[in-house]
Design a protein around this motif. Structure first.
Motif, PDB file in Angstrom:
ATOM      1  N   ARG A  26      11.333 -29.818 -34.021  1.00 54.99           N
ATOM      2  CA  ARG A  26      11.535 -28.478 -34.565  1.00 54.99           C
ATOM      3  C   ARG A  26      12.555 -28.571 -35.688  1.00 54.99           C
ATOM      4  N   VAL A  27      12.716 -27.475 -36.414  1.00 58.05           N
ATOM      5  CA  VAL A  27      13.784 -27.331 -37.397  1.00 58.05           C
ATOM      6  C   VAL A  27      14.750 -26.278 -36.884  1.00 58.05           C
ATOM      7  N   ILE A  28      16.041 -26.594 -36.902  1.00 62.96           N
ATOM      8  CA  ILE A  28      17.065 -25.617 -36.550  1.00 62.96           C
ATOM      9  C   ILE A  28      17.931 -25.364 -37.783  1.00 62.96           C
ATOM     10  N   GLY A  29      18.604 -24.225 -37.785  1.00 62.80           N
ATOM     11  CA  GLY A  29      19.532 -23.928 -38.864  1.00 62.80           C
ATOM     12  C   GLY A  29      18.891 -23.459 -40.147  1.00 62.80           C
ATOM     13  N   PRO A  48      20.724 -18.179 -35.479  1.00 58.50           N
ATOM     14  CA  PRO A  48      22.076 -17.828 -35.010  1.00 58.50           C
ATOM     15  C   PRO A  48      23.101 -18.933 -35.234  1.00 58.50           C
ATOM     16  N   LEU A  49      22.652 -20.188 -35.395  1.00 55.15           N
ATOM     17  CA  LEU A  49      23.581 -21.269 -35.686  1.00 55.15           C
ATOM     18  C   LEU A  49      24.114 -21.190 -37.106  1.00 55.15           C
ATOM     19  N   GLY A  50      23.475 -20.381 -37.952  1.00 57.33           N
ATOM     20  CA  GLY A  50      23.809 -20.325 -39.362  1.00 57.33           C
ATOM     21  C   GLY A  50      22.819 -21.115 -40.191  1.00 57.33           C
ATOM     22  N   GLU A  51      22.931 -21.015 -41.502  1.00 58.49           N
ATOM     23  CA  GLU A  51      22.072 -21.766 -42.407  1.00 58.49           C
ATOM     24  C   GLU A  51      22.682 -23.156 -42.608  1.00 58.49           C
ATOM     25  N   ILE A  52      22.248 -24.102 -41.784  1.00 56.07           N
ATOM     26  CA  ILE A  52      22.875 -25.422 -41.757  1.00 56.07           C
ATOM     27  C   ILE A  52      22.481 -26.207 -42.997  1.00 56.07           C
ATOM     28  N   CYS A  53      23.492 -26.734 -43.666  1.00 61.11           N
ATOM     29  CA  CYS A  53      23.193 -27.540 -44.855  1.00 61.11           C
ATOM     30  C   CYS A  53      23.180 -29.024 -44.538  1.00 61.11           C
ATOM     31  N   SER A  55      17.806 -26.526 -26.839  1.00 57.03           N
ATOM     32  CA  SER A  55      18.369 -25.391 -27.558  1.00 57.03           C
ATOM     33  C   SER A  55      19.866 -25.613 -27.736  1.00 57.03           C
ATOM     34  N   PHE A  56      20.429 -24.971 -28.766  1.00 60.76           N
ATOM     35  CA  PHE A  56      21.862 -25.041 -29.044  1.00 60.76           C
ATOM     36  C   PHE A  56      22.406 -23.635 -29.214  1.00 60.76           C
ATOM     37  N   ALA A  57      23.668 -23.457 -28.821  1.00 56.67           N
ATOM     38  CA  ALA A  57      24.377 -22.203 -29.051  1.00 56.67           C
ATOM     39  C   ALA A  57      25.687 -22.506 -29.765  1.00 56.67           C
ATOM     40  N   LYS A  58      26.019 -21.704 -30.762  1.00 54.16           N
ATOM     41  CA  LYS A  58      27.276 -21.880 -31.486  1.00 54.16           C
ATOM     42  C   LYS A  58      28.438 -21.483 -30.584  1.00 54.16           C
ATOM     43  N   VAL A  59      29.442 -22.371 -30.470  1.00 50.30           N
ATOM     44  CA  VAL A  59      30.582 -22.090 -29.599  1.00 50.30           C
ATOM     45  C   VAL A  59      31.908 -22.078 -30.350  1.00 50.30           C
TER      46      VAL A  59
END
Length: 455
Positions: A88-91, A96-101, A137-141
């Motif tokens: 998958r692609v995240i970010g 919710p993790l933000g626009e990951i660069c 899955s990941f959650a921003k902490v």
């Protein structure tokens, strides 16, 4: 990502979310090594991270920056030691993790928590995310607000997680951490601590946690140019306690600067890319810290090598450096990865290597030009670095970063994991040795890994 900004262009991402991958097996001195294409997706993947779950060593997570798109990380998750991957692609926009660069790194703790640090496009913050389900899955902490954070690194100890990074304006190394007590159970992150550095200047660092919870950070003081850099280490002797980081130790001098151009990395360049591992195994070398970095001899010769040192006194002193690559060429080795198996104390290292590209049309040459085609090579030690096995080739194919046509090459770094006798290097690869790169052979880069069994 070293602080030189790139323009990203939007593109369509097509992903298969699960399924078997083609594999390729290479017979080396280490035995048969099967290569896995983790992502098998269109476009380029660079700057790779990988981690293996110590509570379930068949659970592997790897991810890469996507330099051709505006935001997002390519992620592969396996629960059967790499034989199949959920992708998958995240970010991307709206996540919710933000626009990951970029600049993602991974660390898996003994409780089964998978920690990730990363940067986003929308601000200069340094962020931390957590997965408690094996990377599904990941959650921003944590979202640490800073002027501009660069190249964060993340490491775990027995009961803590730590992140170090460079804060701009200026180039001040900082670090922050949190206590961890169980799966999904952790305390508040500390305020960032300054890591002493000469002139407040340092970047491209790494982090490790020792057996008593002490924290070590390494960095190089030259962040630009090709003239060379000093490599320092600094230690907080009580980690989450009140002591703070002590005066840094000069561990080495490298002729590799902050942006040092070699034929294999003509666009992005390389840095000394110092990395750490700290033995918490309880074995014969418990408490030994290892430092790996890139040297160039002589300066501006493109003859770069992988050097290793160790310390048995919390980084107060370091052993003389030894060269790990055993080739007899003047070609380039760069972007080293180091990993230590905390179940045994064994050490393994891998790197990008152009030793087989002599420009003579051989198996390591794709274009008739020397020193610009790369493979992944490795070595390991089971006796605390007293001896190393002969170098062995990990990647089945031969790749070329210029052919990726991204202006980013393979990026600034790559990483590896080592759990329960299995070493997992990660790298960017366009050889198409597995036959499933959607862009074909010697075009865009896919994220690859391999499981290397080490006795």
């Amino acid at each position: 990502m070293r602080r030189r900004f790139l323009t990203r262009t939007s593109s369509t991402i097509v992903l298969a979310f699960a399924g078997a991958l083609a594999t390729a097996t290479l017979a080396t001195a280490a035995g048969p090594i099967t290569n896995f294409n983790v992502t098998a997706m269109p476009g380029n993947e660079a700057e790779d991270a990988i981690a293996v779950n110590p509570t379930n060593p068949s659970n592997v997570v790897a991810m890469s920056t996507l330099p051709d798109v505006v935001a997002g990380l390519a992620v592969g998750v396996s629960f059967n030691s790499g034989h199949t991957w959920a992708r998958r692609v995240i970010g991307a926009a709206g996540d919710p993790l933000g626009e990951i660069c970029c600049d993602q790194q991974l660390a898996w703790d003994r409780f089964g928590n998978l920690w990730m640090t990363y940067l986003v496009n929308t601000n200069g913050d340094v962020l931390v995310a957590l997965s408690t389900d094996g990377g599904r899955s990941f959650a921003k902490v944590e979202d640490l607000q800073t002027g501009f954070g660069d190249q964060p690194s993340i490491a775990v100890g027995s009961n803590s997680v730590w992140v170090s990074f460079t804060a701009f304006p200026g180039t001040q190394i900082q670090a922050f951490g949190a206590p961890v007590t169980g799966l999904g159970q952790f305390g508040s992150f500390t305020a960032p601590e300054n890591v002493p550095s000469p002139g407040g200047n340092g970047d491209y660092g790494d982090t490790a946690v020792g057996p008593a919870g002490q924290v070590m950070v390494t960095y190089q003081n030259a962040t630009n140019g090709q003239g060379g850099a000093d490599i320092y280490t600094a230690v907080d002797p009580d980690g989450l306690g009140p002591a703070g980081f002590a005066t840094p130790t000069l561990a080495a001098h490298s002729h590799v600067g902050g942006f040092d151009y070699i034929p294999a990395q003509p666009d992005r360049s390389i840095d000394a890319e110092a990395n750490l591992a700290w033995d918490r195994s309880g074995g014969a070398h418990n408490g030994r810290a290892y430092l790996v970095w890139t040297q160039e001899t002589p300066n501006e010769s493109d003859n770069t090598d992988i050097l290793l040192q160790h310390s048995d006194d919390n980084g107060a002193t370091w052993s003389p450096a030894i060269k790990l690559n055993d080739d007899r060429t003047t070609n380039s080795q760069y972007d080293p990865s180091i990993a230590l198996d905390q179940s045994s104390g064994s050490l393994a290292l891998s790197w990008y290597d152009t030793r087989n590209d002599l420009g003579n049309g051989g198996s390591g040459d794709t274009n008739g030009a020397p020193n610009d085609d790369f493979q992944i090579w490795a070595t390991d030690s089971t006796n605390g670095g007293a001896t190393f096995v002969p170098n062995f080739r990990v990647s089945r194919g031969t790749s070329n970063a210029v052919d990726a046509n991204s202006g980013f090459d393979v990026g600034d770094y790559t990483h590896a994991a080592f759990v329960s006798g299995a070493f997992w290097p990660a790298w960017s690869d366009n050889s198409n040795s597995t036959g499933d790169n959607p862009n074909g052979t010697l075009h865009q880069l896919d994220l690859y890994t391999a499981k290397v069994s080490i006795p």
